[in-house]
Every structure is written in structure tokens, then in C-alpha cells.
Design an enzyme around this catalytic site. Structure first.
Site, PDB file in Angstrom:
ATOM      1  N   GLU A 283      16.232  -5.803  11.134  1.00 32.31           N
ATOM      2  CA  GLU A 283      15.358  -4.926  11.920  1.00 32.31           C
ATOM      3  C   GLU A 283      14.069  -5.649  12.243  1.00 32.31           C
ATOM      4  O   GLU A 283      13.656  -6.545  11.515  1.00 32.31           O
ATOM      5  CB  GLU A 283      14.994  -3.662  11.100  1.00 32.31           C
ATOM      6  CG  GLU A 283      16.108  -2.661  10.973  1.00 32.31           C
ATOM      7  CD  GLU A 283      15.676  -1.377  10.276  1.00 32.31           C
ATOM      8  OE1 GLU A 283      14.583  -1.345   9.671  1.00 32.31           O
ATOM      9  OE2 GLU A 283      16.446  -0.418  10.347  1.00 32.31           O
TER      10      GLU A 283
ATOM     11  N   ASN B 298      17.809  11.545   2.902  1.00 34.44           N
ATOM     12  CA  ASN B 298      18.133  11.879   1.513  1.00 34.44           C
ATOM     13  C   ASN B 298      18.815  13.235   1.495  1.00 34.44           C
ATOM     14  O   ASN B 298      18.299  14.207   2.030  1.00 34.44           O
ATOM     15  CB  ASN B 298      16.870  11.925   0.665  1.00 34.44           C
ATOM     16  CG  ASN B 298      16.148  10.595   0.685  1.00 34.44           C
ATOM     17  OD1 ASN B 298      16.774   9.547   0.595  1.00 34.44           O
ATOM     18  ND2 ASN B 298      14.850  10.626   0.847  1.00 34.44           N
TER      19      ASN B 298
ATOM     20  N   LYS C 296      17.814  -6.028   5.575  1.00 35.09           N
ATOM     21  CA  LYS C 296      18.064  -4.877   4.716  1.00 35.09           C
ATOM     22  C   LYS C 296      19.526  -4.809   4.280  1.00 35.09           C
ATOM     23  O   LYS C 296      20.411  -5.178   5.050  1.00 35.09           O
ATOM     24  CB  LYS C 296      17.730  -3.574   5.452  1.00 35.09           C
ATOM     25  CG  LYS C 296      16.258  -3.349   5.675  1.00 35.09           C
ATOM     26  CD  LYS C 296      16.016  -1.966   6.254  1.00 35.09           C
ATOM     27  CE  LYS C 296      14.524  -1.695   6.347  1.00 35.09           C
ATOM     28  NZ  LYS C 296      14.240  -0.366   6.911  1.00 35.09           N
TER      29      LYS C 296
ATOM     30  N   GLY D  85      15.414   1.858  -2.233  1.00 32.05           N
ATOM     31  CA  GLY D  85      14.500   1.381  -3.264  1.00 32.05           C
ATOM     32  C   GLY D  85      14.080  -0.073  -3.098  1.00 32.05           C
ATOM     33  O   GLY D  85      13.609  -0.690  -4.037  1.00 32.05           O
TER      34      GLY D  85
ATOM     35  N   LYS E 199      23.585   2.708   4.937  1.00 35.32           N
ATOM     36  CA  LYS E 199      22.415   2.734   5.832  1.00 35.32           C
ATOM     37  C   LYS E 199      22.765   2.385   7.281  1.00 35.32           C
ATOM     38  O   LYS E 199      22.180   2.944   8.210  1.00 35.32           O
ATOM     39  CB  LYS E 199      21.327   1.790   5.318  1.00 35.32           C
ATOM     40  CG  LYS E 199      20.894   2.062   3.879  1.00 35.32           C
ATOM     41  CD  LYS E 199      20.452   3.500   3.645  1.00 35.32           C
ATOM     42  CE  LYS E 199      20.361   3.808   2.165  1.00 35.32           C
ATOM     43  NZ  LYS E 199      20.345   5.217   1.822  1.00 35.32           N
TER      44      LYS E 199
ATOM     45  N   ARG F 299      19.395  15.305  -0.942  1.00 35.21           N
ATOM     46  CA  ARG F 299      19.137  15.979  -2.226  1.00 35.21           C
ATOM     47  C   ARG F 299      17.787  16.681  -2.165  1.00 35.21           C
ATOM     48  O   ARG F 299      17.028  16.490  -1.218  1.00 35.21           O
ATOM     49  CB  ARG F 299      19.068  14.924  -3.337  1.00 35.21           C
ATOM     50  CG  ARG F 299      17.953  13.927  -3.054  1.00 35.21           C
ATOM     51  CD  ARG F 299      17.627  12.992  -4.202  1.00 35.21           C
ATOM     52  NE  ARG F 299      16.413  12.240  -3.956  1.00 35.21           N
ATOM     53  CZ  ARG F 299      16.325  11.102  -3.269  1.00 35.21           C
ATOM     54  NH1 ARG F 299      17.400  10.554  -2.732  1.00 35.21           N
ATOM     55  NH2 ARG F 299      15.162  10.502  -3.083  1.00 35.21           N
TER      56      ARG F 299
ATOM     57  N   HIS G 127       4.801   6.000   5.311  1.00 35.46           N
ATOM     58  CA  HIS G 127       6.078   6.633   4.978  1.00 35.46           C
ATOM     59  C   HIS G 127       5.871   8.138   5.128  1.00 35.46           C
ATOM     60  O   HIS G 127       5.179   8.751   4.324  1.00 35.46           O
ATOM     61  CB  HIS G 127       6.488   6.273   3.542  1.00 35.46           C
ATOM     62  CG  HIS G 127       7.684   7.024   3.038  1.00 35.46           C
ATOM     63  ND1 HIS G 127       8.688   6.434   2.322  1.00 35.46           N
ATOM     64  CD2 HIS G 127       8.031   8.323   3.139  1.00 35.46           C
ATOM     65  CE1 HIS G 127       9.602   7.339   2.013  1.00 35.46           C
ATOM     66  NE2 HIS G 127       9.214   8.499   2.488  1.00 35.46           N
TER      67      HIS G 127
HETATM   68  C1  MV4 Z   1      10.969  -1.185   6.528  1.00 32.36           C
HETATM   69  C2  MV4 Z   1       9.613  -1.598   6.469  1.00 32.36           C
HETATM   70  C3  MV4 Z   1       9.091  -2.254   7.577  1.00 32.36           C
HETATM   71  N1  MV4 Z   1       9.868  -2.493   8.655  1.00 32.36           N
HETATM   72  N2  MV4 Z   1      11.679  -1.451   7.629  1.00 32.36           N
HETATM   73  C4  MV4 Z   1      11.283   0.310   1.997  1.00 32.36           C
HETATM   74  C5  MV4 Z   1      12.390   1.041   1.331  1.00 32.36           C
HETATM   75  C6  MV4 Z   1      13.464   1.176   2.310  1.00 32.36           C
HETATM   76  N3  MV4 Z   1      14.030   2.456   2.236  1.00 32.36           N
HETATM   77  C7  MV4 Z   1      12.829   0.902   3.634  1.00 32.36           C
HETATM   78  N4  MV4 Z   1      11.568   0.266   3.382  1.00 32.36           N
HETATM   79  C8  MV4 Z   1      10.867  -0.331   4.370  1.00 32.36           C
HETATM   80  N5  MV4 Z   1      11.550  -0.562   5.518  1.00 32.36           N
HETATM   81  C9  MV4 Z   1      11.146  -2.088   8.648  1.00 32.36           C
HETATM   82  N6  MV4 Z   1      11.882  -2.359   9.735  1.00 32.36           N
HETATM   83  C10 MV4 Z   1       8.894  -1.344   5.309  1.00 32.36           C
HETATM   84  C11 MV4 Z   1       9.520  -0.713   4.245  1.00 32.36           C
HETATM   85  C12 MV4 Z   1       8.691  -0.551   3.080  1.00 32.36           C
HETATM   86  C13 MV4 Z   1       8.281   0.698   2.660  1.00 32.36           C
HETATM   87  C14 MV4 Z   1       8.670   1.863   3.296  1.00 32.36           C
HETATM   88  C15 MV4 Z   1       8.266   3.085   2.858  1.00 32.36           C
HETATM   89  C16 MV4 Z   1       7.439   3.173   1.770  1.00 32.36           C
HETATM   90  C17 MV4 Z   1       7.023   2.055   1.109  1.00 32.36           C
HETATM   91  C18 MV4 Z   1       7.453   0.811   1.529  1.00 32.36           C
HETATM   92  C19 MV4 Z   1       7.027  -0.322   0.856  1.00 32.36           C
HETATM   93  C20 MV4 Z   1       7.448  -1.542   1.276  1.00 32.36           C
HETATM   94  C21 MV4 Z   1       8.274  -1.661   2.382  1.00 32.36           C
END
Ligand code: MV4
Length: 451
Positions: A200, A290, A158, A164, A116, A292, A208
Site C-alpha cells: 500500500e 473488527n 502488509k 497488530g 485483509k 467483535r 486511527h
Molecule cells: C497503515 C499505516 C500507514 N499507511 N497503512 C497498523 C496496524 C494495522 N492494522 C494497520 N496499521 C497501519 N497501516 C498504510 N497504508 C499505518 C499503520 C499504523 C497504525 C495504524 C493505526 C494505529 C496505529 C498505527 C501505528 C503504526 C502504524
């Protein structure tokens, strides 16, 4: 063009790939574990090879067995589907060595996007907006605290090997930093064998929203608009739609151009998805890419009338994409039908489907590998199908979804159908008023009495 494609997967996606191969006049090879002997992908492929016992590690994740199946059947390409080996750089590399075309990007690209922090650095260089945060990994707690303060709380920790939600921690104040950092590190180490953590700014109440892209072997890239995947539960998507009720044409063009820049920066080959977080001000930030085909690809196919599996195969065969710009003219919604009990914390509910009637009619698509009498094995993920509706407007797509859900009869196991029925009646959902936190407060009502 390929003569024979081996599908290194199971379930609905194996069926999905077989369907397109048939339309293209390409022979198919199914691989299956002993648990999937009675599966439809085994029946509908031209050939089928048993690759081992039920455990994924001994079958669908076992590279030597899959390569052996490809060799003995003389397959000239392998489609990995999603999950399993789809984003395994070594598998893509081994396919190259065997001179069997991996339908997807090469190993370097998968590696670059799989890590990442490397992905993020690549995007910064390409001029794609990213969430403000640390440059590189944080190894020292004191340095981490200093940086978190500079970024401003709340922050998100992160895992660089992440995905996930594993190894992810929100931190709201400096006093919690050390504890959360150690716990994120520990979880990342346990899940990925890599404890690299970065910081971050926390994006609050995000959506999303991801952009579907396609890039060919000659550097041409196009985007196919967005999918809104904000309706998730513990990082499992349950509903996806295109267009997003939150995205207007101006934002779509900006995000689409950023996704194209992202793909061009890495010379991306194949179909892929660039995931963004979008905040309430409609500012968007690269999250991950992604490499895929994704579960939710049908919503894009339905609004744009574009077979993404066919496109994957054509790109892999060296056919250039036409590079048009695609914009949604219709509205499509997909709900995931999982063998899970929504009244019992979505606990998996494997078993025999005693009765099955799938909805049909105008604007309805069901992608599934199940049939009446089929036994859902307990060894794999619980998704047993996807119900997709398409209509002129979001309101009509929801109306079609409601009647399709009412028509769905699936007995013998618990499913997510009752959950989706209630979701389609929810005022905030219907108004397009939701973020990734939506399901944290959504309350399922008791099951209606059928007598
Ligand atoms: C974030 C975020 C808020 N702020 N990054 C969740 C999975 C991973 N791929 C990245 N994710 C998130 N990153 C920052 N800086 C909130 C999430 C997140 C989330 C993102 C997309 C869909 C659902 C989610 C559920 C919880 C947290």
C-alpha cells in the site's frame, strides 16, 4: 430471547456481559481457568465451570472444553467477548453445528474480514475508500518493486493474515524493498503461518479513527459515530475517545456512510467496527473491520446512551435494530488501566492488589473485574480495568478524567495511571493535536515525590 448465555471470556469483559444479562433477565454461565478461580466473573455468574489450567490454549482457547461447558449447563448462546475466540471462524461454525447461538457474525463473515486482502477487495467492490496499492498478493520481488515504484515511495508492506502490526514494514526507497519484503514475509509466516504480503501507499502521520456499526439479521445497518484511537503504543491502544477532536459533522457523515456501505456489502450481523486511517487532508481509507465488541466500546455507549452488549444479544436473538442515526451529544474519554510499569517500558506487573479505591462521582465509569486483595495472574493480558469519563465538552471530560485519576488508589502493582495523569496535562493532547505517532515522542517525566 435466550434463557442462558455462556461467556467464553474472563476479566472485565466477562463482568460487562454478566451485568447486561442480569438486566435482561438472562441467566449466565462463567467459564474459568484455575488461575481465575477467585475472579469476580466466577462469583457473579449464575453458574461457573472450570475449563482447565491457566494457559489460554488449555482453557479460554480450548473449543472442546467450552462446548462441553455449554452443553452440560444447557446454555442456548455463547458470548465470546473480545480476544480469545471472538474472531475465530471455526468457533462460530462449531457453535452453529451445536445449535448454540454464537453472539456475533457467522463463520463466512469472520473469515472474509480476517483475511485483509479479501476484506480490502470486498470494500473496493462496495465503494468504500481504501489505500491505493496492489491488487492481491505480491509473490515476486521484481513485480513488487515495479508496483511500489508505480504507487510511489514510501510504501507499506502488509501481511494479509495480519493485524497488530505484525508482518508490517515501511519502505522508503527501492534499495530497501527486497530486504523489507523478505523480513515481512518471514515475520508473517512465523506469526500467522501465512506469508502472503501486499503493498500500500504509506499514509504518513495518520489518525486511527473507527466507526461503530450494528447490523441485524434483516439487512438493516446503522452507525454509532466514531472513536479516535490514535493514542497507541506498539499497536496497543491506551486512550480512546468519542467524538474525535479531528472529525467534524461532514466527515462523520461521510465515514459513517462508508462504514454502513461496508457492512451492507457483507450482510453484516452483529455489532462491529470499521477502522479507517485518516490523513491530514481528512481523506480516509478503510483499514480493517473488527467483527467483535471492542475494548473501547464504552465511550460510544456513554455519548449515545446505548448498551452495545444488549444490542449484540438482541441482534443475535433476531430482534431488528431501529436503524436510527446516532450522533455524539456528549464527549467521552477512556483510559486503559494496565498492570504495567510505564517507567519500565510498560513491562507487565502482575501481583496482588493490596489496596484499591476506584474513583466515583458524576461522569465517571469504571469497568473492571478487580478488587482489593485480588491477585492479577501473570498468564493473561495486563489490562485490569478501564476508566471512562463523560461530560458536555472534551475540555470537561479531560477535567473529570484528571480528578478521577487523582482519586484512583491502586497499590501493590505498577499501573498506567501515572502515564495517563501526565498525558492529560500534555498540551498537544489537550489541544487534540495528535496522530498515531504521538507516543513515539511523548516523554514521561520522573515520578513525583510523594513525601
Ligand atoms: C497503515 C499505516 C500507514 N499507511 N497503512 C497498523 C496496524 C494495522 N492494522 C494497520 N496499521 C497501519 N497501516 C498504510 N497504508 C499505518 C499503520 C499504523 C497504525 C495504524 C493505526 C494505529 C496505529 C498505527 C501505528 C503504526 C502504524
Amino acid at each position: 430471547m435466550f434463557k442462558k448465555i455462556l461467556i467464553a471470556n474472563r476479566g472485565e469483559i466477562a463482568m460487562r456481559v454478566i451485568r447486561t444479562c442480569k438486566e435482561m433477565g438472562i441467566k449466565t454461565v462463567a467459564v474459568y481457568s484455575t488461575a481465575d478461580k477467585e475472579s469476580l466473573h466466577v462469583r457473579f455468574a449464575d453458574e461457573a465451570v472450570c475449563i482447565g489450567p491457566p494457559a489460554s490454549a488449555d482453557s479460554y482457547l480450548n473449543i472442546p472444553k467450552i462446548m462441553a461447558a455449554a452443553e452440560i449447563t444447557n446454555a442456548d448462546a455463547i458470548h465470546p467477548g473480545y480476544g480469545f475466540l471472538a474472531e475465530n471462524a471455526s468457533f462460530s461454525e462449531i457453535c452453529e453445528e451445536y445449535n448454540i447461538k454464537f453472539i456475533g457474525p457467522g463463520p463466512e463473515m469472520i473469515r472474509k474480514m480476517g483475511d485483509k486482502i479479501t476484506a480490502k477487495e470486498t470494500m473496493i467492490e462496495a465503494g468504500v475508500p481504501v489505500v491505493p496499492g496492489s491488487e492481491g498478493l505480491i509473490t515476486d520481488i521484481a513485480a513488487g518493486k515495479k508496483l511500489a515504484k508505480k504507487i510511489g515511495y514510501p510504501v507499506m508492506l502488509k501481511a494479509t493474515a495480519g493485524g497488530g502490526g505484525k508482518g508490517m514494514r515501511r519502505v522508503f526507497a527501492e534499495k530497501d524493498f527486497e530486504k523489507e519484503f523478505r523480513s515481512a514475509q518471514k515475520e508473517a509466516k512465523a506469526s500467522f503461518g501465512n506469508d502472503g504480503i501486499y503493498i500500500e501507499k504509506l499514509i504518513e502521520e495518520p489518525r486511527h479513527i473507527e466507526i461503530q456499526i450494528a447490523g441485524d439479521q434483516y439487512g438493516n445497518v446503522c452507525h454509532l459515530s466514531e472513536r479516535d484511537c490514535s493514542i497507541q503504543r506498539r499497536h496497543q491502544k491506551l486512550v480512546e475517545e468519542c467524538p474525535s477532536p479531528f472529525v467534524d459533522q461532514a466527515l462523520r457523515e461521510k465515514m459513517g456512510n462508508s462504514a454502513i456501505k461496508a457492512a451492507e456489502a457483507i450482510n453484516y450481523e452483529g455489532v462491529g467496527t470499521v477502522e479507517f486511517l485518516v490523513d491530514k487532508n481528512k481523506d480516509y481509507y478503510f483499514m480493517e473491520m473488527n467483527t467483535r465488541i471492542q475494548v473501547e466500546h464504552p465511550v460510544t455507549e456513554e455519548v449515545i446512551d446505548y448498551d452495545l452488549i444488549k444490542e449484540q444479544i438482541k441482534i443475535a436473538a433476531g430482534i431488528p435494530i431501529t436503524g436510527r442515526e446516532y450522533f455524539p451529544r456528549l464527549h467521552a474519554i477512556e483510559v486503559r488501566i494496565n498492570a504495567e510499569d510505564p517507567y519500565n517500558d510498560f513491562r507487565p506487573s502482575p501481583g496482588v492488589i493490596t489496596e484499591l479505591h476506584t474513583p466515583k462521582g458524576h461522569g465517571v465509569r469504571v469497568d473492571t473485574h478487580v478488587y482489593g486483595g485480588y491477585a492479577i495472574p501473570p498468564h493473561y493480558d495486563s489490562m485490569i480495568g478501564k476508566l471512562i469519563t463523560v461530560a458536555q465538552t472534551r475540555e470537561e471530560a479531560i477535567a473529570t478524567m484528571k480528578r478521577a485519576l487523582d482519586e484512583f488508589i491502586l497499590e501493590g502493582v505498577k499501573t498506567t495511571i501515572p502515564f495517563h495523569k501526565q498525558l492529560m496535562e500534555n498540551k498537544d493532547f489537550v489541544e487534540g493535536n495528535f496522530t498515531t505517532h504521538f507516543l513515539e515522542t511523548f516523554e514521561l517525566q520522573p515520578e513525583e515525590d510523594k513525601d
